[in-house]
Design a protein around this motif. Structure first.
Motif, PDB file in Angstrom:
ATOM      1  N   SER A 280      -0.675   4.569  -2.139  1.00 24.41           N
ATOM      2  CA  SER A 280      -1.728   5.434  -1.805  1.00 24.41           C
ATOM      3  C   SER A 280      -1.096   6.162  -0.594  1.00 24.41           C
ATOM      4  CB  SER A 280      -2.938   4.698  -0.913  1.00 24.41           C
ATOM      5  OG  SER A 280      -2.356   3.779   0.095  1.00 24.41           O
ATOM      6  N   ILE A 281      -0.032   5.844   0.136  1.00 25.41           N
ATOM      7  CA  ILE A 281       0.441   6.790   1.229  1.00 25.41           C
ATOM      8  C   ILE A 281       1.415   7.769   0.489  1.00 25.41           C
ATOM      9  CG2 ILE A 281       2.352   6.888   3.104  1.00 25.41           C
ATOM     10  CD1 ILE A 281       0.129   5.396   4.208  1.00 25.41           C
TER      11      ILE A 281
ATOM     12  N   ARG B 247       0.631  -0.987   0.215  1.00 26.10           N
ATOM     13  CA  ARG B 247       0.273  -0.011   0.054  1.00 26.10           C
ATOM     14  C   ARG B 247       0.676   1.472  -0.050  1.00 26.10           C
ATOM     15  NH1 ARG B 247      -3.394  -3.858  -0.099  1.00 26.10           N
ATOM     16  NH2 ARG B 247      -4.271  -4.858   1.766  1.00 26.10           N
TER      17      ARG B 247
ATOM     18  N   HIS C 240      -3.486   2.072 -10.075  1.00 23.91           N
ATOM     19  CA  HIS C 240      -3.964   3.525 -10.035  1.00 23.91           C
ATOM     20  C   HIS C 240      -3.098   4.682  -9.759  1.00 23.91           C
ATOM     21  CE1 HIS C 240      -8.025   2.441 -10.524  1.00 23.91           C
ATOM     22  NE2 HIS C 240      -7.684   1.174  -9.900  1.00 23.91           N
TER      23      HIS C 240
ATOM     24  N   THR D  70       0.672   8.915  -2.762  1.00 26.54           N
ATOM     25  CA  THR D  70      -0.202   9.768  -3.228  1.00 26.54           C
ATOM     26  C   THR D  70      -0.803  10.837  -2.229  1.00 26.54           C
ATOM     27  OG1 THR D  70      -0.964   8.084  -4.589  1.00 26.54           O
ATOM     28  CG2 THR D  70      -2.448   9.998  -4.434  1.00 26.54           C
TER      29      THR D  70
ATOM     30  N   GLY E 159      -3.476  -3.376  -7.057  1.00 28.10           N
ATOM     31  CA  GLY E 159      -4.408  -2.415  -7.287  1.00 28.10           C
ATOM     32  C   GLY E 159      -3.984  -0.992  -7.095  1.00 28.10           C
ATOM     33  N   GLN E 160      -3.296  -0.759  -6.240  1.00 32.24           N
ATOM     34  CA  GLN E 160      -2.754   0.491  -5.858  1.00 32.24           C
ATOM     35  C   GLN E 160      -1.788   0.861  -6.842  1.00 32.24           C
ATOM     36  OE1 GLN E 160      -2.125   1.658  -1.669  1.00 32.24           O
ATOM     37  NE2 GLN E 160      -4.035   1.180  -1.187  1.00 32.24           N
TER      38      GLN E 160
ATOM     39  N   ARG F 291      -2.863   8.008 -12.132  1.00 35.72           N
ATOM     40  CA  ARG F 291      -2.979   9.228 -11.886  1.00 35.72           C
ATOM     41  C   ARG F 291      -1.628  10.053 -12.095  1.00 35.72           C
ATOM     42  NH1 ARG F 291      -5.162   6.254  -7.187  1.00 35.72           N
ATOM     43  NH2 ARG F 291      -7.490   6.406  -7.307  1.00 35.72           N
TER      44      ARG F 291
END
Ligand SMILES: Cc1ncc(C[n+]2csc(CCOP(=O)(O)OP(=O)(O)O)c2C)c(N)n1
Ligand code: SF4
Lengths: 350, 615
Positions: free
Chosen positions: A91-92, A88, A124, A94, A120-121, A128
């Motif tokens: 996301s961090i 993960r 994405h 991001t 998944g992360q 982005r």
């Protein structure tokens, strides 16, 4: 336990533009197995950042969980670091980048961390176009949990238990290109000559930069059947209560020219073929890059080097039109609309 | 036959078909009553489906200002043949049933004890409009017009609302007012108008506003200084970020550049949404996410990281009926334990329990201060009933002299003065340590954030003693938190010295307080306390100690807050008696009163906690 290095250095060491010596870019002493490819990558990051005269404290280094994800501890000791949870890191990164667009973001992940739990992360964060360097230290296996196959392992390759991998591998560079990454490269942990400039280019790239670094795992690239293999030794030392056995190996290094293919023998005696992209390779043509990767794959080798790049990429902040000033530095006056505005809102609700 | 007579005090319910455009007509009806100065509380009761299924809109009108769900229907407006059997059955004896008489009413729907008002809505529309979509939309406006006559709603108020609603589309104003008149006239010409159940302008609304809890929370996030919102769509929380977006677009554009002083990211899932919040808060911005039960489940791994690594987080949990996907459009308070102990290991999370829209605004803004002061996640435990329904609320207030509490953060000058920075050193003895933002200082203050154990200098260690020091400090911080979170609200003045008390939280508040008034009218006096946060403040313990029995009212099956009180407080389990409501509808004053009454009618020792007492 991480051991801190003494900070005294030799007065003669060369300095960069900021007056820093390369040791200023080091971190804690590595606790990875001796000879692990990941340590070579940390060394390349140190060298690249030193050569680029990056202010270490302007870097945020982020990772997930795994041997590879431990490495940010071992470089740039003056930077803030973040080991998040497994898979993960994107996301961090991001959130961190949204908060402060002025820092340099270096994310490190493993093939298990990225290609399985974090797929998944990963997908994405590429979409982005987050302005960061995302590096996978790819060993085809799970190091930290002791040698299970990862999703990048080739069909037919054997896990430490000797079981053949049945599933088709995920090729992260092709996927990154398809998902819209604007800088994609592949390298080998032992090829400093290629890796260091690649890291420098990726850090300088505005937008999402992805580097897949093939990084052999000393401990789980072991030769089945050999009396020196991990399995064999473990079986024969178990009685002493030893929980773990890690053979001391030397890191594998290589050096070869553009357009050439190099055979590299891994710790278990197996070989991989690395093919360095020709100087004629058009790095601005996405389709050509995908084709070239596929061509080499068919020949049984990995295409390395800078594979694709779009120099005019917009990053996430530009896409969503956030202010140039880092959001984390906005003042209360800029953030709080105040009681007058609230009174107007109240009035609109009557 | 008995006719219910009521002035400014009744319940009316609309039975509609989802997707037919009734929502705006219904809310116009409620707003008209609000504008007549009469307290009103509308509720959507809707299926988890976009189109075609039955949907209801229940409006409680209460001059005294009771806003909770009362129970029972005095006037039913039946626009959906599909649900008619159920709708007829719900009407109180002596109540009124307004229906579309374009076709004769089937005999099975005829009750002898209620009054039927048949208006040929479909026929009127067929006569007046040729376009099928218009026929559908104006039907809704026509029934609002009929109700204006039947209930005596000021027509001028409705006219104004139509004009406001179609501002910018002026062409639509006249046709809508005309439709309203059609319904008004038909009712006047054919029925006793107004009915014995009726409205009359009064002055009991004061300067209150009509707003839903999710919009209030979205506004609270803006006032609280949030700049990053990361989320993944889920009912009933989506409108929190919708509201944040709507108002930030107005209030937070940089005047010089036209760029946004905020960032909103629709994440790929809740895991990622929570990761983004953590990353942003770690890096010095105020960030939040909004979700509901299934999302909270996905976020728990990260919530554990934030708890242990001590990173502020603001999470708005708009609860719905679980477990699993449960009833996505029904309300409950059933995530209490999952949120309180979200994640594995010894983890405790700060919870806030709003009871009304103003709480949603205030507590969301406060959540950022709390999260940064305590360096830990703060979860706003709102629910569908509060989040998605318009509710009467005192106007929002903001003290312009208020400043954000950014907690213990060291800047470069402060770091210069420190010999050696230790991220997890308890310098002040309150369990809260000093942090630094990335990029602050060239040589001091950098540290490694991780979910693994570490020493006071943030260096990874598995040393048992260091681990112990750390987790015990976290408990000390938990004690500190008790003085920072909102204190419970005591209603002790109700009747000091009574033997029994009632403890409630969140959206059970309005119904509970009304139930207590009902019982007081019957001579049963009870003390009350509204819990507003977890960890529990000392007053909660004192309240429990001061009473022989404490009735704990909640909207879940397993008496989750009661469990939390038993785990975290020193309470005798015999003392805490659960009153539960779990069918997914908002808890009702009548059922609370009825359940409590049982304990006072009989002197039998009540069952501690049984499904039977759940009612
Ligand atoms: C949710 C979760 N599942 C499983 C694990 C256990 N785990 C730790 S590291 C790892 C795999 C690491 O593999 P890779 O990313 O390839 O890194 P390497 O160690 O090979 O460098 C796993 C499965 C975990 N920490 N969290
Ligand atoms: S187990 Fe493999 S990947 Fe992990 S440190 Fe050892 S050699 Fe490196």
């Amino acid at each position: 336990m991480s051991y801190q290095r003494p900070t005294i250095h030799h007065p003669e060491l060369p300095k960069n533009d900021l007056g820093y010596v390369s040791r200023d870019y080091e971190g804690a002493i590595s606790t990875l197995c001796a000879g692990c490819g990941h340590d070579s990558i940390s060394a390349a990051v140190i060298q690249a950042c030193w050569e680029m005269s990056i202010e270490p404290h302007r870097v945020a280094k982020l990772s997930g969980i795994g041997c590879s994800s431990k490495t940010p501890t071992y470089f740039l000791g003056k930077s803030h670091g973040f080991n998040s949870v497994h898979g993960r890191m994107p996301s961090i990164a991001t959130g961190a980048n949204l908060a402060n667009r002025d820092l340099i973001y270096i994310g490190v992940s493993g093939d298990g961390d990225t290609a399985s739990i974090g797929m998944g992360q990963f997908a994405h964060v590429v979409r982005r176009s987050l302005n960061m360097l995302y590096m996978v230290e790819n060993n085809g296996c799970y190091g930290l949990t002791k040698g299970q196959d990862s999703a990048t392992a080739d069909i037919g390759s054997k896990s430490k238990k000797g079981v053949e991998n049945l599933y088709s591998p995920i090729d992260l560079v092709s996927i990154a290109i398809q998902l819209g990454a604007t800088f994609v490269g592949r390298s080998f942990s032992g090829d400093k000559q290629q890796l260091i400039p690649l890291i420098k280019a990726a850090v300088s790239h505005h937008g999402f930069a992805f580097i897949d670094v093939i990084s052999p795992c000393v401990t789980f690239n072991n030769n089945v059947g050999s009396t020196k293999s991990y399995d064999y030794v473990r079986e024969h030392v178990e009685a002493t209560g030893t929980v773990d056995f890690v053979p001391m190996r030397k890191e594998i290094t290589t050096q070869y020219e553009a357009g050439k293919t190099q055979e590299v023998t891994l710790h278990d005696g197996s070989t991989i073929h690395l093919h360095k992209a020709e100087t004629g390779h058009d790095i601005h043509d996405r389709q050509a890059a995908l084709n070239a990767i596929e061509d080499q794959k068919r020949k049984g080798s990995y295409l390395t080097g800078l594979l694709y790049m779009d120099p005019n990429a917009a990053d996430l902040h530009e896409m969503i039109s956030t202010t140039n000033k880092p959001l984390s530095q906005l003042t209360e006056a800029e953030l709080c609309p105040g009681s007058k505005a609230l009174e107007n809102i109240n009035n609109s609700l009557r | 036959m008995h006719k219910i007579k009521a002035l400014n005090d009744f319940v009316i319910k609309f039975a509609n078909i989802n997707g037919t455009g009734s929502a705006s007509a219904n809310s116009m009806f409620a707003k008209a009553i609000f504008r007549m100065g009469i307290p009103v509380s509308p509720r959507n009761i809707f299926p988890s489906n976009i189109q075609g299924l039955p949907t209801w809109y229940e409006v409680r009108i209460s001059e005294k200002g009771y806003l909770g769900r009362r129970g029972g229907i005095d006037v039913m407006v039946c626009m959906n043949p599909q649900s008619m059997a159920k709708d007829v059955a719900e009407v109180e004896a002596g109540g009124y049933f307004v229906y579309d008489s374009s076709k004769p009413l089937d005999i099975q729907y005829i009750r002898k004890d209620i009054h039927y008002i048949g208006i040929p809505f479909t026929q009127i529309c067929l006569r007046e409009y040729s376009d099928p979509r218009q026929r559908q939309l104006f039907k809704n406006i026509i029934y609002v017009g009929s109700l204006a006559a039947l209930l005596d709603i000021e027509f001028k108020v409705l006219q104004d609302l139509v004009s406001e609603q179609f501002k910018g589309k002026e062409k639509l104003i006249a046709p809508n007012i005309h439709a309203m008149e059609l319904g008004y006239r038909h009712a006047q010409e054919n029925f006793e108008c107004p009915l014995p159940v009726r409205l009359k302008r009064c002055d009991n609304v004061g300067n209150q506003i009509l707003i839903d809890g999710n919009t209030a929370a979205g506004l609270g996030a803006i006032y609280g200084g949030a700049t990053v919102a990361a989320w993944y769509p889920i009912t009933p929380s989506t409108s929190v970020v919708d509201a944040f977006e709507k108002y930030t677009r107005r209030l937070r554009i940089d005047p010089g550049t036209g760029k946004k002083n905020y960032a909103i990211v629709q994440a790929e899932d809740e895991l990622s949404a929570m990761g983004m919040v953590i990353g942003a808060m770690w890096n010095g911005a105020r960030a939040f996410t909004a979700t509901s039960g299934p999302g909270v489940s996905l976020m728990t791994e990260f919530l554990g990281l934030a708890y242990f690594a001590e990173i502020p987080v603001v999470l708005i949990n708009v609860q719905r009926a679980g477990p699993s996907t449960g009833m996505p459009t029904r309300t409950q308070q059933a995530d209490v334990l999952a949120a309180a102990y979200a994640s594995h290991g010894d983890t405790k999370q700060v919870l806030l329990f709003p009871s009304n829209a103003k709480d949603c605004f205030d507590m969301t803004a406060q959540a950022f201060d709390l999260a940064e002061r305590l360096q830990t996640p703060v979860i706003l435990m709102t629910d569908l009933d509060l989040g998605m329904n318009d509710t009467l609320s005192p106007p929002f207030e903001w003290d312009d002299s208020r400043t954000y509490d950014r907690g213990k953060v060291l800047n470069a000058e402060q770091l210069d003065k420190i010999e050696k920075f230790g991220r997890y050193l308890d310098v002040d003895g309150d369990g809260i340590c000093y942090r630094t933002y990335p990029g602050t200082h060239p040589s001091k203050g950098a540290f490694f954030t991780r979910g693994t154990s570490r020493d006071e200098y943030a260096v990874y260690t598995e040393d048992g003693a260091a681990y112990l020091r750390n987790v015990e400090r976290l408990l000390k911080k938990w004690e500190t938190a008790k003085d920072h979170v909102p204190a419970p609200e005591l209603y002790a003045e109700r009747n000091p010295g009574t033997a029994d008390g009632v403890l409630f939280y969140g959206t059970s508040a309005s119904s509970t307080l009304e139930a207590l008034d009902i019982l007081a009218g019957e001579g049963i006096e009870l003390d009350a306390i509204r819990v507003r946060a977890f960890p529990f403040n000392q007053d909660v313990q004192k309240f429990i100690d001061a009473h022989q029995r404490v009735f704990v009212i909640e909207q879940n099956r397993d008496a989750q807050l009661r469990s939390l009180l038993l785990i975290e407080n020193n309470a005798d389990p015999q003392k805490l008696i659960s009153l539960l409501h779990i069918d997914g509808t908002p808890i009702m004053a009548r059922s609370i009163a009825a359940q409590l009454r049982k304990y006072f009618d009989s002197n039998v020792t009540p069952l501690r906690r049984s499904a039977k007492s759940a009612g």
